[in-house]
Write an enzyme that holds these catalytic residues in place. Structure first.
Site, PDB file in Angstrom:
ATOM      1  N   CYS A 164     -31.707 -90.429  -6.653  1.00 16.32           N
ATOM      2  CA  CYS A 164     -32.090 -91.703  -7.255  1.00 16.32           C
ATOM      3  C   CYS A 164     -33.092 -91.450  -8.382  1.00 16.32           C
ATOM      4  O   CYS A 164     -33.872 -90.503  -8.331  1.00 16.32           O
ATOM      5  CB  CYS A 164     -32.706 -92.622  -6.200  1.00 16.32           C
ATOM      6  N   ASP A 187     -35.640 -93.104  -8.978  1.00 15.05           N
ATOM      7  CA  ASP A 187     -36.975 -93.534  -8.535  1.00 15.05           C
ATOM      8  C   ASP A 187     -38.032 -92.453  -8.810  1.00 15.05           C
ATOM      9  O   ASP A 187     -37.847 -91.290  -8.438  1.00 15.05           O
ATOM     10  CB  ASP A 187     -36.906 -93.839  -7.025  1.00 15.05           C
ATOM     11  N   ARG A 190     -40.676 -91.810  -7.444  1.00 16.10           N
ATOM     12  CA  ARG A 190     -41.322 -91.236  -6.254  1.00 16.10           C
ATOM     13  C   ARG A 190     -40.478 -90.154  -5.584  1.00 16.10           C
ATOM     14  O   ARG A 190     -40.859 -89.624  -4.549  1.00 16.10           O
ATOM     15  CB  ARG A 190     -41.626 -92.356  -5.241  1.00 16.10           C
ATOM     16  N   HIS A 205     -32.937 -92.164  -0.600  1.00 16.85           N
ATOM     17  CA  HIS A 205     -34.308 -92.221  -0.073  1.00 16.85           C
ATOM     18  C   HIS A 205     -34.545 -93.558   0.599  1.00 16.85           C
ATOM     19  O   HIS A 205     -33.900 -94.556   0.280  1.00 16.85           O
ATOM     20  CB  HIS A 205     -35.339 -91.974  -1.184  1.00 16.85           C
ATOM     21  N   CYS A 215     -35.167 -97.799  -0.832  1.00 15.02           N
ATOM     22  CA  CYS A 215     -34.695 -97.708  -2.228  1.00 15.02           C
ATOM     23  C   CYS A 215     -34.595 -99.118  -2.832  1.00 15.02           C
ATOM     24  O   CYS A 215     -33.932 -99.997  -2.275  1.00 15.02           O
ATOM     25  CB  CYS A 215     -33.333 -97.015  -2.265  1.00 15.02           C
TER      26      CYS A 215
END
Ligand SMILES: [Zn+2]
Length: 232
Positions: free
Chosen positions: A43, A45, A47, A99, A102
């Protein structure tokens, strides 16, 4: 240039100097070739930084990221990455990494309107619709993470079904597809065991991983609803 961006250049210079002093000749060696063994499909993202969380250096991980780690056979971008990774770099392991919590999966689950990305997340809604009954059987607060994991299984299966992977298997090249999930809350990766090394393993591996996922979620829900302090 703004101070924040200058800060990035300063950090970059510091990182390059530290890397070179730790491993003299590091960059000149990388210049000649990259030989990653892994393709990470994760992803976007911020993080979930691929290299950092498996502690790998530049040159060791080939990476493709998009919102909600989706792999569809019409996405020329993802297909090009997979093709180059397998045919040119000859990576052995292709790992789809979702993750927990999400945002893309959450938006898909709850029909949140975000914008253009809603069209992309339609692929995750297809996963949701396929497993609607199971998701409905879970408490609302468990559904996002369950769909994150279901999405990993589906996207790993999609990787297996690409012409690139099936052709590699056909010619006897070793390629193993995996599905993992990363816990934002603890920084740990978990193997969802949808591990496929041959075309004929796709169905059984998917079915086994799906059954294990459902069992795990159902057991955790049952544990939550058990009466506390029941007499012996
Ligand atoms: Zn995400």
């Amino acid at each position: 240039m703004t101070t924040e961006l200058q800060e990035l250049f300063e950090r970059n210079r510091r990182w390059a100097a530290e890397t070179e002093s730790r491993e003299p000749g590091f960059f000149s060696r990388l210049l000649k070739q990259q030989t990653p063994q892994y393709l990470w499909i994760g992803c976007a993202d911020s993080r979930v930084p691929a290299n950092e969380l498996v502690d790998l250096l530049p040159g060791e991980l080939f990476v493709h990221r998009n919102i909600a780690n989706v792999v569809v056979p019409t996405d020329l971008n993802a297909l090009s990455v997979i093709q180059y990774a397998i045919d040119a770099l000859r990576v052995t392991h292709v790992i789809v990494v979702g993750h927990s919590n999400c945002g893309g999966v959450k938006a898909a689950l709850n029909n949140l309107r975000v914008g253009l990305v809603d069209n992309w997340l339609r692929h995750v809604q297809d996963v949701r619709d396929t497993h609607q009954d199971f998701l409905d059987s879970l408490p609302a607060e468990r559904r996002v993470d369950a769909l994150c994991e279901l999405n990993v299984l589906e996207q790993a299966r999609n990787v297996c079904r690409t012409t690139i992977v099936t052709d590699a298997w056909q010619r006897g090249q070793e390629v193993v597809v995996h599905g993992w999930v990363y816990g934002l809350h603890n920084g740990l990766l978990e193997d969802l065991r949808v591990t496929v090394a041959h075309a004929e393993d796709i169905g059984p591996a998917y079915a086994t991983a799906l059954a294990a996922l459902k069992q795990r979620y159902s057991a955790s829900v049952a544990a939550l609803t058990e009466p506390i302090g029941a007499p012996d």
